[in-house]
Design a protein around this motif. Structure first.
Motif, short mmCIF file in Angstrom:
data_model
loop_
_atom_site.label_atom_id
_atom_site.label_comp_id
_atom_site.label_asym_id
_atom_site.label_seq_id
_atom_site.Cartn_x
_atom_site.Cartn_y
_atom_site.Cartn_z
N TYR A 19 14.37 -42.27 -99.76
CA TYR A 19 12.85 -42.01 -99.09
C TYR A 19 12.20 -41.17 -100.33
N VAL A 23 8.16 -40.91 -100.39
CA VAL A 23 7.41 -39.61 -100.52
C VAL A 23 6.55 -39.66 -101.79
N VAL A 75 13.73 -30.85 -101.67
CA VAL A 75 14.53 -32.00 -101.28
C VAL A 75 15.28 -32.66 -102.67
N LEU A 222 14.77 -35.20 -94.17
CA LEU A 222 15.12 -35.77 -95.45
C LEU A 222 16.38 -35.31 -95.97
N ARG A 225 19.00 -37.04 -93.85
CA ARG A 225 19.07 -38.36 -94.06
C ARG A 225 19.66 -38.95 -95.53
N GLU A 226 19.28 -37.88 -96.62
CA GLU A 226 19.65 -38.36 -97.67
C GLU A 226 21.19 -37.19 -98.04
#
Length: 244
Positions: A19, A23, A75, A222, A225-226
């Motif tokens: 992502y 972003v 993140v 995030l 998911r990461e």
């Protein structure tokens, strides 16, 4: 669902990030639109017990860029946030050159929109230069402070570092932009300049506070998911390059 793993920023080299590009794109787009759509218009809102309160329309959306900068740093780490800041800086510079070029092109006979173009896109180079300098310094400081606070607090108290870094970043942004853009102009006395700087700073930081639940939600999504939680324990913090 992936397990969230605490990692040093340097270990992300070569690792696919699902992502980050999206972003960063949102960060650049919001900055460009804030400077085009909202920068010029002065709006007003009626506040109870206070009365009419004028404000620049850009204040509604520009602070979102700081929220995204916080998300990028929290993140993905300082280096990738710095890369996004440089991408946005170059995009803003190109936008300024494009605006100047289009405004100064010879006008075709019968076209009556030149005055409107000059009104919307004809900002002077003093304001453009002030905006570029203030953005670059403010966002770099925002990322730097957040990254350092994250390591110092061992990743606790996200709200403290998002708000704290915004106070530093937005403070620098306001202190640089308004004097560079308006100091010495006859319709900008020093007292008025100071009041505008203070009110804009308070409003920008207030937005960060109000959006804290959104920041928590986006950061949590995030990271899950990461599968990462980046710490800048061995990062090159020089602001003068975009390497990751």
């Amino acid at each position: 669902m992936k397990t969230i793993k605490a990692v040093d920023a340097g270990t992300l080299t070569g690792r696919p990030l699902r992502y980050f590009d999206l972003v960063m794109c949102a960060f650049v787009v919001i900055l460009l639109l804030s400077n085009i759509v909202g920068a010029e218009k002065r709006a007003v809102i009626h506040l109870p017990w206070i009365g009419d309160w004028p404000f620049g329309a850009g204040i509604l959306f520009f602070p979102v860029s700081y929220v995204i900068d916080d998300v990028l740093t929290e993140v993905y780490g300082y280096a990738r946030a710095r890369r996004a800041v440089w991408a946005a800086f170059v995009a803003l510079l190109f936008m300024a050159v494009m605006e100047w070029t289009v405004v100064h092109l010879p006008v075709a006979e019968g076209w009556n929109g030149q005055a409107a173009y000059e009104r919307v896109f004809g900002a002077g180079w003093r304001i453009i230069g002030a905006s570029l300098c203030a953005f670059w310094v403010g966002d770099i400081l925002n990322s730097f402070v957040l990254a350092k606070m994250k390591v110092a607090t061992n990743g606790r108290w996200l709200w403290m570092r998002t708000i704290g870094s915004t106070i530093v970043g937005e403070g620098a942004d306001s202190l640089i932009f308004y004097p560079l853009a308006f100091y010495g102009l006859p319709d900008w006395p020093v007292a008025a300049l100071g009041m505008v700087m203070l009110s804009q700073f308070v409003l920008k930081v207030s937005w960060e506070v109000l959006l804290t639940p959104v920041t928590y939600a986006v950061v949590g999504f995030l990271k899950r998911r990461e599968g990462i939680d980046v710490y800048d324990t061995d990062t090159d913090f020089s602001p003068f390059h975009a390497r990751v």
